[in-house]
Design an enzyme around this catalytic site. Structure first.
Site, mmCIF file in Angstrom:
data_model
loop_
_atom_site.group_PDB
_atom_site.id
_atom_site.type_symbol
_atom_site.label_atom_id
_atom_site.label_comp_id
_atom_site.label_asym_id
_atom_site.label_seq_id
_atom_site.Cartn_x
_atom_site.Cartn_y
_atom_site.Cartn_z
ATOM 1 C CE LYS A 103 36.205 35.301 47.701
ATOM 2 N NZ LYS A 103 35.995 34.306 48.736
ATOM 3 C CB SER A 152 41.788 26.611 39.986
ATOM 4 O OG SER A 152 42.699 26.332 41.021
ATOM 5 C CE1 TYR A 179 47.569 20.799 46.920
ATOM 6 C CE2 TYR A 179 45.726 19.307 47.222
ATOM 7 C CZ TYR A 179 46.508 20.087 46.404
ATOM 8 O OH TYR A 179 46.233 20.160 45.055
ATOM 9 C CG LEU A 208 36.027 32.960 37.176
ATOM 10 C CD1 LEU A 208 36.327 31.597 36.555
ATOM 11 C CD2 LEU A 208 35.417 33.900 36.125
ATOM 12 N N GLY A 260 38.605 31.792 43.346
ATOM 13 C CA GLY A 260 37.562 32.642 43.916
ATOM 14 C C GLY A 260 37.277 33.883 43.087
HETATM 15 N N1 LIG Z 1 46.976 19.835 40.700
HETATM 16 C C1 LIG Z 1 47.186 21.073 41.095
HETATM 17 O O1 LIG Z 1 48.267 21.642 40.906
HETATM 18 C C2 LIG Z 1 46.073 21.800 41.785
HETATM 19 C C3 LIG Z 1 46.131 23.195 41.940
HETATM 20 C C4 LIG Z 1 45.057 23.832 42.555
HETATM 21 C C5 LIG Z 1 43.992 23.089 43.031
HETATM 22 N N2 LIG Z 1 43.977 21.724 42.903
HETATM 23 C C6 LIG Z 1 42.856 20.901 43.420
HETATM 24 O O2 LIG Z 1 41.622 21.508 43.072
HETATM 25 C C7 LIG Z 1 40.900 21.843 44.245
HETATM 26 C C8 LIG Z 1 40.104 23.112 44.007
HETATM 27 O O3 LIG Z 1 40.996 24.150 43.621
HETATM 28 P P1 LIG Z 1 40.716 25.630 44.076
HETATM 29 O O4 LIG Z 1 40.484 25.643 45.544
HETATM 30 O O5 LIG Z 1 41.787 26.480 43.502
HETATM 31 O O6 LIG Z 1 39.304 25.896 43.323
HETATM 32 P P2 LIG Z 1 38.557 27.247 43.018
HETATM 33 O O7 LIG Z 1 37.142 26.865 42.785
HETATM 34 O O8 LIG Z 1 39.218 28.006 41.939
HETATM 35 O O9 LIG Z 1 38.718 28.124 44.344
HETATM 36 C C9 LIG Z 1 38.100 27.737 45.530
HETATM 37 C C10 LIG Z 1 38.199 28.887 46.512
HETATM 38 O O10 LIG Z 1 37.410 29.987 46.056
HETATM 39 C C11 LIG Z 1 36.671 30.544 47.143
HETATM 40 N N3 LIG Z 1 35.259 30.218 46.895
HETATM 41 C C12 LIG Z 1 34.733 28.991 46.640
HETATM 42 N N4 LIG Z 1 33.414 29.060 46.450
HETATM 43 C C13 LIG Z 1 33.080 30.350 46.568
HETATM 44 C C14 LIG Z 1 31.862 31.029 46.453
HETATM 45 N N5 LIG Z 1 30.737 30.366 46.187
HETATM 46 N N6 LIG Z 1 31.856 32.373 46.624
HETATM 47 C C15 LIG Z 1 33.010 33.022 46.899
HETATM 48 N N7 LIG Z 1 34.217 32.436 47.021
HETATM 49 C C16 LIG Z 1 34.255 31.092 46.839
HETATM 50 C C17 LIG Z 1 37.198 29.857 48.398
HETATM 51 O O11 LIG Z 1 38.373 30.527 48.853
HETATM 52 P P3 LIG Z 1 38.339 31.801 49.833
HETATM 53 O O12 LIG Z 1 37.229 31.609 50.814
HETATM 54 O O13 LIG Z 1 39.682 31.830 50.417
HETATM 55 O O14 LIG Z 1 38.074 32.964 48.933
HETATM 56 C C18 LIG Z 1 37.639 28.506 47.862
HETATM 57 O O15 LIG Z 1 38.610 27.881 48.670
HETATM 58 C C19 LIG Z 1 41.949 21.900 45.357
HETATM 59 O O16 LIG Z 1 41.455 21.692 46.649
HETATM 60 C C20 LIG Z 1 42.864 20.785 44.940
HETATM 61 O O17 LIG Z 1 42.315 19.525 45.325
HETATM 62 C C21 LIG Z 1 44.997 21.092 42.269
#
Ligand SMILES: NC(=O)c1ccc[n+]([C@@H]2O[C@H](COP(=O)([O-])OP(=O)(O)OC[C@H]3O[C@@H](n4cnc5c(N)ncnc54)[C@H](OP(=O)(O)O)[C@@H]3O)[C@@H](O)[C@H]2O)c1
Length: 345
Positions: free
Chosen positions: A243, A233, A53, A240, A238
């Site tokens: 937006k 995720s 990351y 879901l 994002g």
């Molecule tokens: N093992 C793996 O391969 C893997 C893969 C992915 C993630 N992960 C882990 O899981 C964590 C979370 O994953 P993810 O970031 O993909 O989760 P996610 O919940 O699917 O997406 C989070 C993103 O959605 C947007 N967002 C979040 N809350 C919001 C809201 N209330 N309203 C509007 N937009 C919102 C933001 O991005 P924007 O502001 O850019 O829209 C935020 O960075 C990562 O940090 C990591 O630790 C692991």
């Protein structure tokens, strides 16, 4: 906040885990530290990061996130935080990690853990995860196993033996897998049992309203073998939050990094997101609250790894913990699920 035991380990993690993969790219160090402080104040004791990351992965930025987390961690009572990180395996699109692509063999896992410990400013990692399988499996939005892509890979027993050494040396407490499939999980369990090697505590896979693939096979394995899902995720990058349904040009990861969200660029994603957003609003919830609340309380989820790029998002996302879904809403979710089953595998 609830706390769950992770698999058969002694780790008692908060039901919400704070993801960090935006730190060092979309979020500055001070924004990251504000998020971490806020999450800790609300009882979140579980932090997930990775040597790869921030995202999108780039040679210029990799390892930044761990450094940012480490600069925060050094001011915390270490035993109050459950820290998870990950070692990257070889991957064609990511060729710079430790001068990679590198196999998950002894020398590479050892080099990776030393790098992570130093950046994270700690003597030990609570949960050390293999970020993705080294062997040929469909990943990050691919959805079909293709035998023609077979290649050499370090045997899982050898990977587990290295991890066992690191446990013995006190560098890691427990091990986990990520982006794994049924065969891999059972192989890790079988080899651990047969050779007295570390038992995986968790599997970190994508899981959300529009990607419930984990429920095919892995829920049963998790139950019978006592392995917890760390759901990543949960907002489908994002999508879901609705937006992009409300405004396709809305600012965020999807529009800022074209091509990065290809897992979600599939035909039934948009109608499914629209249906879940309508359901949420009908019941006085935001679409993000519905999506998160659904994942937070699935019986097989040990912890939901959330992500945010602003404090407002983080507040909304953690507040969803206080909005458990009624039986009526759960029934309506199943109706939508049956209509658009797993549009973003
Ligand atoms: N093992 C793996 O391969 C893997 C893969 C992915 C993630 N992960 C882990 O899981 C964590 C979370 O994953 P993810 O970031 O993909 O989760 P996610 O919940 O699917 O997406 C989070 C993103 O959605 C947007 N967002 C979040 N809350 C919001 C809201 N209330 N309203 C509007 N937009 C919102 C933001 O991005 P924007 O502001 O850019 O829209 C935020 O960075 C990562 O940090 C990591 O630790 C692991």
């Amino acid at each position: 906040m609830d706390y769950h035991q992770l698999g058969t380990s002694e780790l008692k993690v908060s039901a919400i885990c704070l993801g960090t993969m935006t730190y060092g790219q979309q979020n500055t160090e001070s924004e990251a530290h504000s998020q971490l402080d806020y999450a800790r104040e609300l009882g979140i004791n579980f932090i997930d990061t990775a040597e790869m990351y921030p995202v999108p992965p780039r040679a210029e930025t990799y390892t930044r996130t761990e450094t940012i987390v480490g600069n925060w961690l050094k001011h915390q009572p270490r035993d109050q935080v459950i820290l998870a990180t990950k070692v990257s395996g070889p991957r064609r699109a990511i060729e710079w990690i430790r001068g990679g692509p590198k196999a998950l063999d002894r020398s590479n896992i050892r080099a990776a853990i030393e790098g992570s410990l130093s950046r994270l400013r700690t003597d030990y990692i609570d949960l050390y995860q293999l970020h993705w399988p080294e062997r040929n499996v469909p990943m990050f939005g691919q959805y079909q196993f293709d035998p023609t892509q077979e290649k050499a890979w370090v045997p899982i027993r050898e990977q587990l033996e290295v991890l066992a050494e690191l446990v013995q040396e006190g560098k890691i407490r427990y091990v986990g897998v990520s982006n794994e499939f049924a065969w891999g999980v059972m192989e890790f369990v079988r080899l651990a049992n047969a050779h007295n090697l570390p038992r995986i505590a968790s599997i970190q896979n994508s899981y959300s309203l529009i990607n419930r693939g984990y429920e095919f096979g892995l829920t049963e394995i998790g139950y019978r073998e006592q392995i917890s899902l760390l759901a990543y995720s949960p907002l489908a990058f994002g999508y879901l939050s609705a937006k992009y349904a409300d405004n396709p040009k809305a600012s965020g990861r999807v529009t800022d990094f074209p091509g990065f969200a290809q897992r979600y660029e599939k035909p039934n994603v948009q109608p499914a997101v629209a249906a879940y957003a309508e359901l949420a609003r009908k019941h006085g919830l935001t679409p993000a609250q519905l999506a998160l609340s659904f994942v937070y309380r699935r019986w097989f989820v040990g912890s939901t790894i959330i992500g945010a790029t602003s404090m407002a998002q983080l507040e909304e996302n953690i507040s969803a913990w206080d909005k458990p879904l009624s039986a009526e809403i759960m029934t309506e979710i199943e109706g939508i699920h049956l209509r658009y089953m797993n549009p973003a595998p």
